[in-house]
Design a protein around this motif. Structure first.
Motif, PDB file in Angstrom:
ATOM      1  N   TYR A  29       3.073  28.268 -75.699  1.00 45.57           N
ATOM      2  CA  TYR A  29       2.540  29.021 -74.561  1.00 45.57           C
ATOM      3  C   TYR A  29       1.023  28.891 -74.471  1.00 45.57           C
ATOM      4  CZ  TYR A  29       6.865  31.395 -73.227  1.00 45.57           C
ATOM      5  OH  TYR A  29       8.123  31.679 -72.761  1.00 45.57           O
ATOM      6  N   ARG A  30       0.355  28.911 -75.628  1.00 40.66           N
ATOM      7  CA  ARG A  30      -1.110  28.840 -75.604  1.00 40.66           C
ATOM      8  C   ARG A  30      -1.574  27.475 -75.110  1.00 40.66           C
ATOM      9  NH1 ARG A  30      -1.854  31.881 -79.495  1.00 40.66           N
ATOM     10  NH2 ARG A  30      -2.583  33.648 -78.275  1.00 40.66           N
ATOM     11  N   ARG A  31      -0.869  26.417 -75.492  1.00 38.31           N
ATOM     12  CA  ARG A  31      -1.232  25.088 -74.998  1.00 38.31           C
ATOM     13  C   ARG A  31      -1.074  25.005 -73.491  1.00 38.31           C
ATOM     14  NH1 ARG A  31       1.389  23.181 -79.741  1.00 38.31           N
ATOM     15  NH2 ARG A  31       3.329  22.863 -78.590  1.00 38.31           N
ATOM     16  N   SER A  32      -0.175  25.821 -72.950  1.00 37.04           N
ATOM     17  CA  SER A  32       0.040  25.840 -71.495  1.00 37.04           C
ATOM     18  C   SER A  32      -0.890  26.816 -70.786  1.00 37.04           C
ATOM     19  CB  SER A  32       1.500  26.209 -71.196  1.00 37.04           C
ATOM     20  OG  SER A  32       2.385  25.247 -71.727  1.00 37.04           O
ATOM     21  N   GLY A  33      -1.777  27.455 -71.539  1.00 35.18           N
ATOM     22  CA  GLY A  33      -2.718  28.384 -70.938  1.00 35.18           C
ATOM     23  C   GLY A  33      -2.146  29.757 -70.662  1.00 35.18           C
ATOM     24  N   LEU A  34      -0.961  30.049 -71.199  1.00 37.94           N
ATOM     25  CA  LEU A  34      -0.310  31.352 -70.974  1.00 37.94           C
ATOM     26  C   LEU A  34      -0.667  32.282 -72.135  1.00 37.94           C
ATOM     27  CD1 LEU A  34       3.137  29.978 -69.756  1.00 37.94           C
ATOM     28  CD2 LEU A  34       1.225  30.765 -68.364  1.00 37.94           C
ATOM     29  N   GLU A  35      -1.890  32.768 -72.104  1.00 36.64           N
ATOM     30  CA  GLU A  35      -2.433  33.503 -73.242  1.00 36.64           C
ATOM     31  C   GLU A  35      -1.689  34.805 -73.543  1.00 36.64           C
ATOM     32  OE1 GLU A  35      -4.668  32.381 -75.273  1.00 36.64           O
ATOM     33  OE2 GLU A  35      -5.072  30.547 -74.150  1.00 36.64           O
ATOM     34  N   GLU A  36      -1.316  35.556 -72.501  1.00 28.01           N
ATOM     35  CA  GLU A  36      -0.631  36.836 -72.736  1.00 28.01           C
ATOM     36  C   GLU A  36       0.722  36.622 -73.399  1.00 28.01           C
ATOM     37  OE1 GLU A  36      -0.402  39.330 -69.326  1.00 28.01           O
ATOM     38  OE2 GLU A  36      -2.559  39.370 -68.981  1.00 28.01           O
TER      39      GLU A  36
ATOM     40  N   GLU B 244      -7.366  13.190 -76.666  1.00 24.60           N
ATOM     41  CA  GLU B 244      -7.116  12.211 -77.727  1.00 24.60           C
ATOM     42  C   GLU B 244      -6.758  12.914 -79.039  1.00 24.60           C
ATOM     43  OE1 GLU B 244     -10.487   9.669 -78.170  1.00 24.60           O
ATOM     44  OE2 GLU B 244     -10.450   9.024 -76.062  1.00 24.60           O
ATOM     45  N   LEU B 245      -7.431  14.012 -79.315  1.00 25.35           N
ATOM     46  CA  LEU B 245      -7.195  14.741 -80.560  1.00 25.35           C
ATOM     47  C   LEU B 245      -5.924  15.584 -80.507  1.00 25.35           C
ATOM     48  CD1 LEU B 245     -10.862  15.896 -81.289  1.00 25.35           C
ATOM     49  CD2 LEU B 245      -9.533  14.256 -82.630  1.00 25.35           C
ATOM     50  N   ASP B 246      -5.545  16.023 -79.301  1.00 24.65           N
ATOM     51  CA  ASP B 246      -4.363  16.884 -79.157  1.00 24.65           C
ATOM     52  C   ASP B 246      -3.616  16.492 -77.881  1.00 24.65           C
ATOM     53  OD1 ASP B 246      -2.462  18.830 -79.296  1.00 24.65           O
ATOM     54  OD2 ASP B 246      -3.813  20.530 -79.011  1.00 24.65           O
ATOM     55  N   PRO B 247      -2.892  15.357 -77.919  1.00 25.91           N
ATOM     56  CA  PRO B 247      -2.252  14.832 -76.701  1.00 25.91           C
ATOM     57  C   PRO B 247      -1.119  15.684 -76.151  1.00 25.91           C
ATOM     58  CG  PRO B 247      -1.640  13.534 -78.630  1.00 25.91           C
ATOM     59  CD  PRO B 247      -2.720  14.461 -79.070  1.00 25.91           C
ATOM     60  N   GLU B 248      -0.650  16.679 -76.922  1.00 20.79           N
ATOM     61  CA  GLU B 248       0.434  17.539 -76.434  1.00 20.79           C
ATOM     62  C   GLU B 248      -0.093  18.807 -75.774  1.00 20.79           C
ATOM     63  OE1 GLU B 248       3.226  18.331 -79.517  1.00 20.79           O
ATOM     64  OE2 GLU B 248       3.738  16.241 -79.841  1.00 20.79           O
ATOM     65  N   ASN B 249      -1.408  18.932 -75.685  1.00 24.11           N
ATOM     66  CA  ASN B 249      -1.998  20.152 -75.132  1.00 24.11           C
ATOM     67  C   ASN B 249      -2.033  20.075 -73.611  1.00 24.11           C
ATOM     68  OD1 ASN B 249      -3.571  22.395 -74.480  1.00 24.11           O
ATOM     69  ND2 ASN B 249      -4.816  22.192 -76.317  1.00 24.11           N
ATOM     70  N   THR B 250      -1.061  20.731 -72.979  1.00 27.11           N
ATOM     71  CA  THR B 250      -0.976  20.673 -71.512  1.00 27.11           C
ATOM     72  C   THR B 250      -2.106  21.446 -70.848  1.00 27.11           C
ATOM     73  OG1 THR B 250       0.598  22.528 -71.595  1.00 27.11           O
ATOM     74  CG2 THR B 250       1.508  20.306 -71.442  1.00 27.11           C
ATOM     75  N   LYS B 251      -2.754  22.347 -71.600  1.00 28.73           N
ATOM     76  CA  LYS B 251      -3.887  23.079 -71.035  1.00 28.73           C
ATOM     77  C   LYS B 251      -5.007  22.111 -70.663  1.00 28.73           C
ATOM     78  CE  LYS B 251      -6.101  25.848 -73.826  1.00 28.73           C
ATOM     79  NZ  LYS B 251      -6.454  27.041 -74.634  1.00 28.73           N
ATOM     80  N   VAL B 252      -5.201  21.083 -71.489  1.00 32.55           N
ATOM     81  CA  VAL B 252      -6.241  20.084 -71.203  1.00 32.55           C
ATOM     82  C   VAL B 252      -5.884  19.295 -69.947  1.00 32.55           C
ATOM     83  CG1 VAL B 252      -7.484  18.082 -72.094  1.00 32.55           C
ATOM     84  CG2 VAL B 252      -6.851  19.930 -73.643  1.00 32.55           C
ATOM     85  N   ILE B 253      -4.599  18.965 -69.792  1.00 28.61           N
ATOM     86  CA  ILE B 253      -4.175  18.240 -68.592  1.00 28.61           C
ATOM     87  C   ILE B 253      -4.405  19.100 -67.353  1.00 28.61           C
ATOM     88  CG2 ILE B 253      -2.272  17.005 -67.475  1.00 28.61           C
ATOM     89  CD1 ILE B 253      -1.006  16.652 -70.225  1.00 28.61           C
TER      90      ILE B 253
ATOM     91  N   VAL C 267       1.768  18.185 -66.028  1.00 28.74           N
ATOM     92  CA  VAL C 267       1.902  19.386 -66.862  1.00 28.74           C
ATOM     93  C   VAL C 267       3.323  19.932 -66.789  1.00 28.74           C
ATOM     94  CG1 VAL C 267       1.192  21.792 -67.153  1.00 28.74           C
ATOM     95  CG2 VAL C 267      -0.525  20.031 -66.721  1.00 28.74           C
ATOM     96  N   LEU C 268       3.861  20.009 -65.572  1.00 25.42           N
ATOM     97  CA  LEU C 268       5.205  20.580 -65.396  1.00 25.42           C
ATOM     98  C   LEU C 268       6.295  19.672 -65.960  1.00 25.42           C
ATOM     99  CD1 LEU C 268       4.861  22.121 -61.830  1.00 25.42           C
ATOM    100  CD2 LEU C 268       4.888  23.306 -64.018  1.00 25.42           C
ATOM    101  N   GLU C 269       6.009  18.382 -66.047  1.00 28.69           N
ATOM    102  CA  GLU C 269       6.976  17.473 -66.674  1.00 28.69           C
ATOM    103  C   GLU C 269       7.087  17.761 -68.166  1.00 28.69           C
ATOM    104  OE1 GLU C 269       5.573  13.607 -65.706  1.00 28.69           O
ATOM    105  OE2 GLU C 269       6.278  13.678 -63.620  1.00 28.69           O
ATOM    106  N   TYR C 270       5.960  18.099 -68.781  1.00 31.64           N
ATOM    107  CA  TYR C 270       5.946  18.428 -70.214  1.00 31.64           C
ATOM    108  C   TYR C 270       6.330  19.882 -70.461  1.00 31.64           C
ATOM    109  CZ  TYR C 270       3.640  14.034 -71.474  1.00 31.64           C
ATOM    110  OH  TYR C 270       3.345  12.715 -71.690  1.00 31.64           O
ATOM    111  N   ALA C 271       5.894  20.768 -69.567  1.00 33.51           N
ATOM    112  CA  ALA C 271       6.117  22.211 -69.749  1.00 33.51           C
ATOM    113  C   ALA C 271       6.582  22.815 -68.425  1.00 33.51           C
ATOM    114  CB  ALA C 271       4.843  22.887 -70.226  1.00 33.51           C
ATOM    115  N   PRO C 272       7.886  22.738 -68.122  1.00 35.64           N
ATOM    116  CA  PRO C 272       8.418  23.192 -66.830  1.00 35.64           C
ATOM    117  C   PRO C 272       8.129  24.657 -66.516  1.00 35.64           C
ATOM    118  CG  PRO C 272      10.052  21.909 -68.038  1.00 35.64           C
ATOM    119  CD  PRO C 272       8.930  22.157 -68.982  1.00 35.64           C
ATOM    120  N   ASN C 273       7.871  25.471 -67.534  1.00 38.22           N
ATOM    121  CA  ASN C 273       7.624  26.902 -67.304  1.00 38.22           C
ATOM    122  C   ASN C 273       6.140  27.248 -67.197  1.00 38.22           C
ATOM    123  OD1 ASN C 273      10.408  27.516 -67.426  1.00 38.22           O
ATOM    124  ND2 ASN C 273      10.332  27.525 -69.652  1.00 38.22           N
TER     125      ASN C 273
END
Length: 384
Positions: A140-147, A331-340, A363-369
């Motif tokens: 969730y944090r990688r997707s920017g969903l902090e709460e 490059e350091l964290d390629p799975e971090n959708t927040k960066v995308i 982003v939605l392809e990697y993290a649909p929610n």
């Protein structure tokens, strides 16, 4: 989490005393109703007993064990399912781990809840639940969903604490909890956890620890040495993080500046200062703090520092600098959708709506929610 009540998906049946469930001969007590999982599209009315399968009953029992913790027949239901499926713990455990790896988090959580319902005091299951919740929080944090991330972090901590209370002690509970506390910048608790792990494993022969155990022991010692060397368990460092997390940025900055005065080469400290400054929109000062963080030993290995620096540069309309740092973070964290997502915001700032749309779609392809990317994509589509 599923907003619907999972218990609405079951109904109860009473079994005649002379009834047997096919060749499996699942022994039941006719006096106690059995929960049955509804089939897809099944109406609420109770179907003919002959149309109910053993699997529906076992699924119904698992649902009750997972979500109806005050049911008076829990012990009976545990006995029924363990007799019918002697390997149920192993089978469910493997399935839960697989679902979690595939990021099918809703189903994985249901299975972990069922496992806990089957054996509420099983320390291994409790630890696996903590690890799952911890992983989900990171997602969730990688997707920017902090709460959402904070909520799952809080749940994970409850299970880590339970796992660390187990008797006899489980060394891995302390090892994994140590990394949880590191993620929270709580270096004092992390140090205690890794200290406990070393103590619990110090007399275990290397042959018994195995390759993985030896690695964990060395890693724990490495982290302990680093915490001591950088003084990150210092009371001012911890106080700064607590204050900034609670929105008391100025008080937190006073604490972290005091720490930096005595520890000028700790990248985490400069990062924390930059974090506080960015929160109060002092973007130029925050940028300078993040740049100092990158100059410190190990500072240039942290993806989040580059991402935070990029956001400051974006606010200053230094789009090329922002892009450079976002790509370094990726490059350091390629799975971090927040960066995308942030690359999407950069494209918007440049007026390139088509490229922004591509980033948010990715982003939605990697993290649909991912609600943030979905919202931005909806705005772009509505403006067409």
């Amino acid at each position: 989490m599923n907003p619907k009540n999972p218990l609405d998906s079951i109904f109860y049946i009473s079994i005649p005393e002379d009834y047997a469930f096919s060749h499996e001969a699942m022994k039941v007590d006719a006096k106690i109703p059995l929960p049955v999982q509804k089939k897809d599209g099944q109406e609420d009315k109770t179907p003919d007993l002959n149309d109910i399968t053993t699997e529906q009953i076992l699924a119904g029992i698992l649902t009750v064990l997972a979500y109806d913790h005050h049911n008076e027949n829990l012990e009976y239901y545990r006995t029924v399912i363990k007799n019918a499926r002697p390997n149920v713990l192993k089978e469910l455990g493997e399935t839960a781990v697989l679902k979690a790896r595939n990021e099918d988090f809703e189903l994985a959580e249901e299975i972990f809840m069922a496992l806990l319902g089957l054996e509420p005091d099983n320390a291994s299951i409790i630890l696996n639940m903590a690890l799952f919740l911890d992983t989900r929080a990171d997602n969730y944090r990688r997707s920017g969903l902090e709460e959402d991330a904070d909520a799952y972090d809080a749940d994970a901590l409850k299970y880590y604490k339970r796992a660390m209370e187990a008797e006899p002690p489980i060394p891995d509970a302390y090892f994994n909890a140590g990394f949880y506390y590191l993620k929270q910048n709580n270096y004092r608790e992390a140090k205690d956890c890794f200290d406990s792990y070393i103590t619990l494993t110090c007399e275990t022969p290397d042959e018994e620890l195995g390759e993985e155990g030896i690695y964990k022991k060395e890693r724990a010692q490495e982290i302990l040495n680093n915490i001591s060397k950088t003084n990150m368990d210092d009371v001012h460092f911890q106080k700064a993080y607590e204050l900034i997390s609670k929105g008391k940025e100025q008080e937190g900055m006073d604490e972290i500046l005091y720490f930096i005065k005595n520890n000028p080469k700790v990248w985490n400290a400069w990062f924390m200062l930059g974090w506080a400054l960015r929160k109060i929109e002092r973007f130029t000062d925050a940028k300078n703090a993040f740049e100092e963080s990158l100059k410190c030993p190990e500072g240039d290995k942290n993806a989040e520092t580059y991402n935070e620096l990029a956001l400051c540069l974006l606010q200053e309309k230094d789009f090329d600098g922002a892009e450079k740092n976002m790509m370094k973070s990726f490059e350091l964290d390629p799975e971090n959708t927040k960066v995308i997502s942030n690359l999407g915001y950069l494209a918007l700032a440049r007026g390139d709506k088509e490229m922004a749309q591509k980033y948010f779609t990715t982003v939605l392809e990697y993290a649909p929610n991912d609600a943030i990317a979905a919202s931005e994509l909806a705005k772009l589509e509505a403006a067409e």
